[in-house]
Motif scaffolding. Structure first.
Motif, PDB file in Angstrom:
ATOM      1  N   LEU A 147       0.853  -1.188   0.000  1.00 49.49           N
ATOM      2  CA  LEU A 147       0.000   0.000   0.000  1.00 49.49           C
ATOM      3  C   LEU A 147       0.886   1.234   0.000  1.00 49.49           C
ATOM      4  O   LEU A 147       1.648   1.457   0.947  1.00 49.49           O
ATOM      5  CB  LEU A 147      -0.910  -0.004   1.231  1.00 49.49           C
ATOM      6  CG  LEU A 147      -1.903   1.151   1.373  1.00 49.49           C
ATOM      7  CD1 LEU A 147      -2.925   1.116   0.243  1.00 49.49           C
ATOM      8  CD2 LEU A 147      -2.603   1.080   2.727  1.00 49.49           C
ATOM      9  N   THR A 148       0.822   2.035  -1.077  1.00 48.86           N
ATOM     10  CA  THR A 148       1.677   3.213  -1.210  1.00 48.86           C
ATOM     11  C   THR A 148       0.866   4.394  -1.723  1.00 48.86           C
ATOM     12  O   THR A 148      -0.257   4.239  -2.214  1.00 48.86           O
ATOM     13  CB  THR A 148       2.846   2.955  -2.181  1.00 48.86           C
ATOM     14  OG1 THR A 148       2.328   2.634  -3.474  1.00 48.86           O
ATOM     15  CG2 THR A 148       3.719   1.816  -1.701  1.00 48.86           C
ATOM     16  N   VAL A 157      -1.313  -2.999  -4.160  1.00 52.39           N
ATOM     17  CA  VAL A 157      -0.934  -4.132  -4.997  1.00 52.39           C
ATOM     18  C   VAL A 157      -1.081  -5.423  -4.187  1.00 52.39           C
ATOM     19  O   VAL A 157      -0.582  -5.514  -3.073  1.00 52.39           O
ATOM     20  CB  VAL A 157       0.520  -3.992  -5.492  1.00 52.39           C
ATOM     21  CG1 VAL A 157       0.874  -5.129  -6.452  1.00 52.39           C
ATOM     22  CG2 VAL A 157       0.736  -2.647  -6.164  1.00 52.39           C
ATOM     23  N   ILE A 158      -1.761  -6.402  -4.765  1.00 52.56           N
ATOM     24  CA  ILE A 158      -1.861  -7.736  -4.181  1.00 52.56           C
ATOM     25  C   ILE A 158      -1.033  -8.667  -5.065  1.00 52.56           C
ATOM     26  O   ILE A 158      -1.368  -8.892  -6.226  1.00 52.56           O
ATOM     27  CB  ILE A 158      -3.314  -8.251  -4.129  1.00 52.56           C
ATOM     28  CG1 ILE A 158      -4.246  -7.205  -3.517  1.00 52.56           C
ATOM     29  CG2 ILE A 158      -3.382  -9.574  -3.374  1.00 52.56           C
ATOM     30  CD1 ILE A 158      -3.948  -6.866  -2.091  1.00 52.56           C
ATOM     31  N   ILE A 188      -8.982  -1.357 -11.398  1.00 45.33           N
ATOM     32  CA  ILE A 188      -8.180  -2.535 -11.054  1.00 45.33           C
ATOM     33  C   ILE A 188      -7.579  -3.110 -12.331  1.00 45.33           C
ATOM     34  O   ILE A 188      -8.278  -3.235 -13.342  1.00 45.33           O
ATOM     35  CB  ILE A 188      -9.048  -3.602 -10.348  1.00 45.33           C
ATOM     36  CG1 ILE A 188      -9.411  -3.131  -8.934  1.00 45.33           C
ATOM     37  CG2 ILE A 188      -8.329  -4.943 -10.269  1.00 45.33           C
ATOM     38  CD1 ILE A 188     -10.356  -4.066  -8.207  1.00 45.33           C
ATOM     39  N   GLU A 189      -6.302  -3.444 -12.266  1.00 44.54           N
ATOM     40  CA  GLU A 189      -5.614  -4.051 -13.401  1.00 44.54           C
ATOM     41  C   GLU A 189      -4.874  -5.297 -12.921  1.00 44.54           C
ATOM     42  O   GLU A 189      -4.445  -5.375 -11.767  1.00 44.54           O
ATOM     43  CB  GLU A 189      -4.628  -3.072 -14.040  1.00 44.54           C
ATOM     44  CG  GLU A 189      -5.293  -1.837 -14.633  1.00 44.54           C
ATOM     45  CD  GLU A 189      -4.289  -0.874 -15.242  1.00 44.54           C
ATOM     46  OE1 GLU A 189      -3.076  -1.054 -14.978  1.00 44.54           O
ATOM     47  OE2 GLU A 189      -4.703   0.044 -15.961  1.00 44.54           O
ATOM     48  N   GLN A 190      -4.707  -6.278 -13.819  1.00 53.23           N
ATOM     49  CA  GLN A 190      -4.020  -7.526 -13.499  1.00 53.23           C
ATOM     50  C   GLN A 190      -2.741  -7.659 -14.306  1.00 53.23           C
ATOM     51  O   GLN A 190      -2.637  -7.162 -15.432  1.00 53.23           O
ATOM     52  CB  GLN A 190      -4.920  -8.727 -13.800  1.00 53.23           C
ATOM     53  CG  GLN A 190      -6.078  -8.903 -12.847  1.00 53.23           C
ATOM     54  CD  GLN A 190      -6.911 -10.120 -13.200  1.00 53.23           C
ATOM     55  OE1 GLN A 190      -7.781 -10.054 -14.063  1.00 53.23           O
ATOM     56  NE2 GLN A 190      -6.641 -11.227 -12.535  1.00 53.23           N
ATOM     57  N   GLY A 191      -1.768  -8.350 -13.727  1.00 50.32           N
ATOM     58  CA  GLY A 191      -0.528  -8.672 -14.426  1.00 50.32           C
ATOM     59  C   GLY A 191      -0.104 -10.088 -14.097  1.00 50.32           C
ATOM     60  O   GLY A 191      -0.360 -10.586 -12.994  1.00 50.32           O
ATOM     61  N   VAL A 200      -3.547  -4.774  -9.230  1.00 49.61           N
ATOM     62  CA  VAL A 200      -3.254  -3.419  -8.766  1.00 49.61           C
ATOM     63  C   VAL A 200      -4.535  -2.600  -8.717  1.00 49.61           C
ATOM     64  O   VAL A 200      -5.256  -2.485  -9.713  1.00 49.61           O
ATOM     65  CB  VAL A 200      -2.229  -2.715  -9.684  1.00 49.61           C
ATOM     66  CG1 VAL A 200      -1.899  -1.324  -9.136  1.00 49.61           C
ATOM     67  CG2 VAL A 200      -0.976  -3.559  -9.828  1.00 49.61           C
ATOM     68  N   LEU A 201      -4.827  -2.065  -7.537  1.00 51.43           N
ATOM     69  CA  LEU A 201      -5.918  -1.118  -7.361  1.00 51.43           C
ATOM     70  C   LEU A 201      -5.321   0.280  -7.278  1.00 51.43           C
ATOM     71  O   LEU A 201      -4.428   0.529  -6.460  1.00 51.43           O
ATOM     72  CB  LEU A 201      -6.693  -1.428  -6.078  1.00 51.43           C
ATOM     73  CG  LEU A 201      -7.604  -0.317  -5.538  1.00 51.43           C
ATOM     74  CD1 LEU A 201      -8.772  -0.062  -6.477  1.00 51.43           C
ATOM     75  CD2 LEU A 201      -8.096  -0.655  -4.130  1.00 51.43           C
ATOM     76  N   SER A 202      -5.793   1.193  -8.123  1.00 48.37           N
ATOM     77  CA  SER A 202      -5.340   2.583  -8.091  1.00 48.37           C
ATOM     78  C   SER A 202      -6.556   3.495  -7.961  1.00 48.37           C
ATOM     79  O   SER A 202      -7.561   3.280  -8.646  1.00 48.37           O
ATOM     80  CB  SER A 202      -4.567   2.945  -9.367  1.00 48.37           C
ATOM     81  OG  SER A 202      -3.424   2.138  -9.512  1.00 48.37           O
ATOM     82  N   PHE A 203      -6.454   4.492  -7.073  1.00 44.42           N
ATOM     83  CA  PHE A 203      -7.550   5.452  -6.944  1.00 44.42           C
ATOM     84  C   PHE A 203      -7.013   6.768  -6.394  1.00 44.42           C
ATOM     85  O   PHE A 203      -5.993   6.797  -5.685  1.00 44.42           O
ATOM     86  CB  PHE A 203      -8.670   4.905  -6.044  1.00 44.42           C
ATOM     87  CG  PHE A 203      -8.271   4.636  -4.610  1.00 44.42           C
ATOM     88  CD1 PHE A 203      -8.424   5.614  -3.631  1.00 44.42           C
ATOM     89  CD2 PHE A 203      -7.740   3.415  -4.245  1.00 44.42           C
ATOM     90  CE1 PHE A 203      -8.066   5.364  -2.314  1.00 44.42           C
ATOM     91  CE2 PHE A 203      -7.380   3.155  -2.936  1.00 44.42           C
ATOM     92  CZ  PHE A 203      -7.537   4.130  -1.966  1.00 44.42           C
ATOM     93  N   PRO A 204      -7.670   7.888  -6.724  1.00 45.41           N
ATOM     94  CA  PRO A 204      -7.195   9.203  -6.276  1.00 45.41           C
ATOM     95  C   PRO A 204      -7.689   9.545  -4.881  1.00 45.41           C
ATOM     96  O   PRO A 204      -8.738   9.062  -4.432  1.00 45.41           O
ATOM     97  CB  PRO A 204      -7.799  10.146  -7.315  1.00 45.41           C
ATOM     98  CG  PRO A 204      -9.087   9.471  -7.707  1.00 45.41           C
ATOM     99  CD  PRO A 204      -8.808   7.985  -7.653  1.00 45.41           C
TER     100      PRO A 204
END
Length: 259
Positions: A147-148, A157-158, A188-191, A200-204
């Motif tokens: 968590l950053t 990121v999980i 949410i994006e996957q890799g 990866v979860l990204s939010f403002p």
């Protein structure tokens, strides 16, 4: 004659959610009491041990349920502490029994209580998704939560060390997490890699959250710095660490975020 106007739908939903939470909490507590009493009465070491395991399992789910209860009040929440409490409950309820390690790399992050709750719901969904579907093969199972914050953007990121094939058919299960992410204004994006999977979860941040986190970062930068370890010693320590795909992706030495 006084006509009472109906309560806002959001208020009604909050009341219903809290009532549902209360009933589930009471139900789990009642189940724990019943199984605990049965463990005392039953004869035989194996039966007592089995019932004690069930009690421990129920306590774990109760811990998770308490953390994921809809918050009350408007005080900003320490998201890193919240996620760690949630992780401890998930370990107790499931992950330890599946021999899956859960690790954290988190920085101080202040969020509005309902948005932190949304973050917790997503993290719980993603960690459970990894536990159910990761193909660990002969490797020891590992899941890490990072968590950053970078400026006004939060990244959660999980990461797990499972391979891709077992995951492809389960992507539809991420629909709920994606819907909650949109409520946060994020995505949410996957890799995938040969020996890891990341989500990866990204939010403002909101304006209120930006102000609070700017203050936290400012205090951290003004605090006395710890003595730095010489680069040669860091290299020596790094050379003794076992090579692992997750370790290369997720370092626990995170830089301090700039305001």
């Amino acid at each position: 004659m006084t006509v009472l106007s109906p309560a806002p739908s959001g208020f009604q939903e909050g009341v219903l959610l809290r009532e549902l939470n209360r009933r589930v909490t009471n139900g789990v507590a009642f189940a724990i009491d019943l199984v605990s009493a049965a463990a005392i009465r039953v004869d035989g070491t194996e039966a007592k041990s089995a019932l004690s395991d069930v009690v421990e399992l129920l306590h774990g789910y109760a811990d998770v349920h308490r953390v994921l209860a809809m918050p009350a009040g408007d005080t900003l929440t320490h998201a890193a502490t919240y996620i760690r409490k949630l992780g401890c409950g998930m370990r107790r309820a499931l992950l330890d029994r599946m021999n899956i390690q859960l690790a954290f790399a988190t920085r101080s992050l202040a969020l509005e209580p309902e948005r932190c709750w949304h973050l917790g719901l997503i993290v719980h969904e993603l960690v459970m998704h990894a536990a159910r579907h990761a193909c660990f093969d002969a490797r020891a199972g590992q899941i890490r939560i990072k968590l950053t914050r970078t400026g006004a953007l939060v990244n959660c990121v999980i990461l797990d060390n499972g391979s891709r094939p077992a995951r492809e058919a389960s992507d539809r299960e991420l629909r709920i997490a994606r819907d909650i992410a949109r409520a946060l204004g994020g995505r949410i994006e996957q890799g995938f890699g040969a020996e890891f999977t990341s989500i990866v979860l990204s939010f403002p941040l909101t304006e209120r959250e930006r102000g609070a986190n700017w203050s936290i970062a400012t205090r951290q930068m003004r605090a006395p710095r710890r003595t730095r370890v010489p680069a040669s010693n860091v290299a020596a320590l790094g050379s003794r660490r076992p090579a692992d795909a997750l370790g290369r992706l997720l370092t626990l030495s995170l830089p301090v975020d700039a305001p």
